[in-house]
Design an enzyme around this catalytic site. Structure first.
Site, PDB file in Angstrom:
ATOM      1  N   ASN A   9      17.146  64.907   3.933  1.00 36.44           N
ATOM      2  CA  ASN A   9      15.989  64.271   4.563  1.00 36.44           C
ATOM      3  C   ASN A   9      15.751  62.937   3.858  1.00 36.44           C
ATOM      4  O   ASN A   9      15.293  62.916   2.720  1.00 36.44           O
ATOM      5  CB  ASN A   9      14.780  65.209   4.412  1.00 36.44           C
ATOM      6  CG  ASN A   9      13.497  64.586   4.930  1.00 36.44           C
ATOM      7  OD1 ASN A   9      13.523  63.541   5.584  1.00 36.44           O
ATOM      8  ND2 ASN A   9      12.367  65.225   4.640  1.00 36.44           N
ATOM      9  N   LYS A  11      13.642  60.682   4.627  1.00 32.52           N
ATOM     10  CA  LYS A  11      12.224  60.272   4.670  1.00 32.52           C
ATOM     11  C   LYS A  11      12.121  58.774   5.020  1.00 32.52           C
ATOM     12  O   LYS A  11      12.940  58.272   5.774  1.00 32.52           O
ATOM     13  CB  LYS A  11      11.545  60.604   3.342  1.00 32.52           C
ATOM     14  CG  LYS A  11      11.765  62.064   2.915  1.00 32.52           C
ATOM     15  CD  LYS A  11      10.924  62.462   1.749  1.00 32.52           C
ATOM     16  CE  LYS A  11      11.300  63.870   1.319  1.00 32.52           C
ATOM     17  NZ  LYS A  11      10.432  64.387   0.277  1.00 32.52           N
ATOM     18  N   HIS A  95       7.459  69.335   8.296  1.00 34.30           N
ATOM     19  CA  HIS A  95       7.634  69.066   6.859  1.00 34.30           C
ATOM     20  C   HIS A  95       6.257  68.972   6.198  1.00 34.30           C
ATOM     21  O   HIS A  95       5.303  68.498   6.804  1.00 34.30           O
ATOM     22  CB  HIS A  95       8.422  67.765   6.671  1.00 34.30           C
ATOM     23  CG  HIS A  95       8.848  67.539   5.272  1.00 34.30           C
ATOM     24  ND1 HIS A  95       8.009  67.011   4.317  1.00 34.30           N
ATOM     25  CD2 HIS A  95      10.019  67.798   4.642  1.00 34.30           C
ATOM     26  CE1 HIS A  95       8.657  66.952   3.161  1.00 34.30           C
ATOM     27  NE2 HIS A  95       9.880  67.428   3.332  1.00 34.30           N
ATOM     28  N   GLU A  97       5.067  66.973   4.158  1.00 36.28           N
ATOM     29  CA  GLU A  97       4.464  65.626   4.142  1.00 36.28           C
ATOM     30  C   GLU A  97       3.791  65.334   5.469  1.00 36.28           C
ATOM     31  O   GLU A  97       2.757  64.657   5.516  1.00 36.28           O
ATOM     32  CB  GLU A  97       5.541  64.580   3.800  1.00 36.28           C
ATOM     33  CG  GLU A  97       5.896  64.644   2.315  1.00 36.28           C
ATOM     34  CD  GLU A  97       7.327  64.284   1.993  1.00 36.28           C
ATOM     35  OE1 GLU A  97       8.016  63.663   2.820  1.00 36.28           O
ATOM     36  OE2 GLU A  97       7.774  64.653   0.878  1.00 36.28           O
ATOM     37  N   GLU A 167      10.160  75.493   1.699  1.00 34.58           N
ATOM     38  CA  GLU A 167       9.994  74.412   0.727  1.00 34.58           C
ATOM     39  C   GLU A 167       8.640  74.564   0.042  1.00 34.58           C
ATOM     40  O   GLU A 167       7.617  74.111   0.582  1.00 34.58           O
ATOM     41  CB  GLU A 167      10.046  73.059   1.428  1.00 34.58           C
ATOM     42  CG  GLU A 167      11.323  72.802   2.173  1.00 34.58           C
ATOM     43  CD  GLU A 167      11.551  71.304   2.357  1.00 34.58           C
ATOM     44  OE1 GLU A 167      12.490  70.797   1.771  1.00 34.58           O
ATOM     45  OE2 GLU A 167      10.746  70.674   3.054  1.00 34.58           O
ATOM     46  N   GLY A 173       9.954  66.877  -4.606  1.00 33.19           N
ATOM     47  CA  GLY A 173       9.871  65.575  -5.267  1.00 33.19           C
ATOM     48  C   GLY A 173       9.271  65.629  -6.661  1.00 33.19           C
ATOM     49  O   GLY A 173       8.930  64.603  -7.234  1.00 33.19           O
ATOM     50  N   SER A 213      13.521  69.815  -4.891  1.00 33.78           N
ATOM     51  CA  SER A 213      14.229  69.347  -6.092  1.00 33.78           C
ATOM     52  C   SER A 213      15.599  70.018  -6.266  1.00 33.78           C
ATOM     53  O   SER A 213      15.994  70.337  -7.386  1.00 33.78           O
ATOM     54  CB  SER A 213      13.356  69.538  -7.336  1.00 33.78           C
ATOM     55  OG  SER A 213      12.145  68.808  -7.204  1.00 33.78           O
TER      56      SER A 213
END
Ligand code: PEP
Length: 253
Positions: A9, A11, A95, A97, A167, A173, A213
């Protein structure tokens, strides 16, 4: 046997020029890899040039989001048919985010999943708990309700090709990875919920990726868990060598 699936991904990173360069470098590095399905998700504006450069390769293209309407007065949105025609085979939906910054809910995830399947796009549905939710001990309930909510409009006979990405938000991240045992616990729980929601045979076919990660150094141990069927990779997919390391580490042993 589930074929491991590793998706990157990207992003909000890479201009079209940079995206094409990275895609070509990855294509070269992984051309001889067998036994792993591979995809990258560049920004929407990069899908056409990247998909062209990846034609007849073993690297597929995914979109990072899709709108649920097929057309009309929805400034700034992209339909599933547009993404498919642009060269995407998969789309990432829900996702964390998008849930955190753009108000995505299980209901909007379900609508996007429906629209994608109707346009013959395969879906990667993201679910995962925040750190407070993990610490509260209710993380399995959170993940279970995101799963069931997001798949509300999917029929059993179209479910085998679904991809679920677990996730944990606290591992995205942050450099902090769920241990293989922590991830496996949740993946097994998700598989059990898929058995209840669909049936055992369908649940056994659905791939469940881990994300958070993932690096070349921890990928093989994560993939060795019985219910971890690949990875959704953020940061480490922005560099061809580090993403290729993860792909190689995900080959069936
Ligand atoms: C992600 O955003 O899907 C992700 C897993 O990111 P990272 O690998 O950078 O933690």
């Amino acid at each position: 046997m589930r074929v491991p699936f590793v998706a990157g991904n990207w992003k909000l990173n890479k201009t079209p020029t940079e995206a094409v360069e990275l895609a070509l470098e990855l294509r070269r590095l992984v051309s001889s890899v067998r036994g792993v399905e591979i995809a990258i998700a560049p920004t929407a504006v990069c899908i056409v040039p990247v998909a062209k450069k990846l034609e007849e390769s073993n690297v597929k293209v995914a979109a990072q989001n899709v709108f649920w309407e097929s057309g009309g007065a929805y400034t700034g949105e992209l339909s599933a048919a547009m993404l498919k025609d642009a060269g995407a085979e998969y789309v990432i939906i829900g996702h964390s985010e998008r849930r955190t910054y753009f108000g995505e809910t299980d209901e909007t995830v379900a609508k996007r999943v429906r629209a994608a399947l109707d346009a013959d796009l395969k879906v990667i549905v993201c679910i995962g708990e925040t750190l407070p939710q993990r610490d509260s001990g209710k993380f399995l309930d959170v993940v279970g309700s995101q799963l069931i909510g997001g798949l509300a409009k999917v029929a059993a006979d179209e479910a085998a090709e679904l991809v679920i990405a677990y996730e944990p938000v606290w591992a995205i991240g942050t450099g902090r990875t769920a241990s293989p045992e922590q991830a496996q616990e949740v993946h097994a729980y998700i598989r059990g919920k898929l058995v209840e929601r669909f049936d055992a045979q369908t649940a056994a076919a659905i791939r469940i990726q881990y994300g958070g990660s993932v690096k070349g150094s921890n990928a093989a141990e994560l993939m060795s868990q019985p219910d971890i069927d690949g990875a959704l990779v953020g940061g480490a997919s922005l560099e061809a060598n580090s993403f290729a390391d993860i792909i190689r580490a995900s080959r069936p042993q």
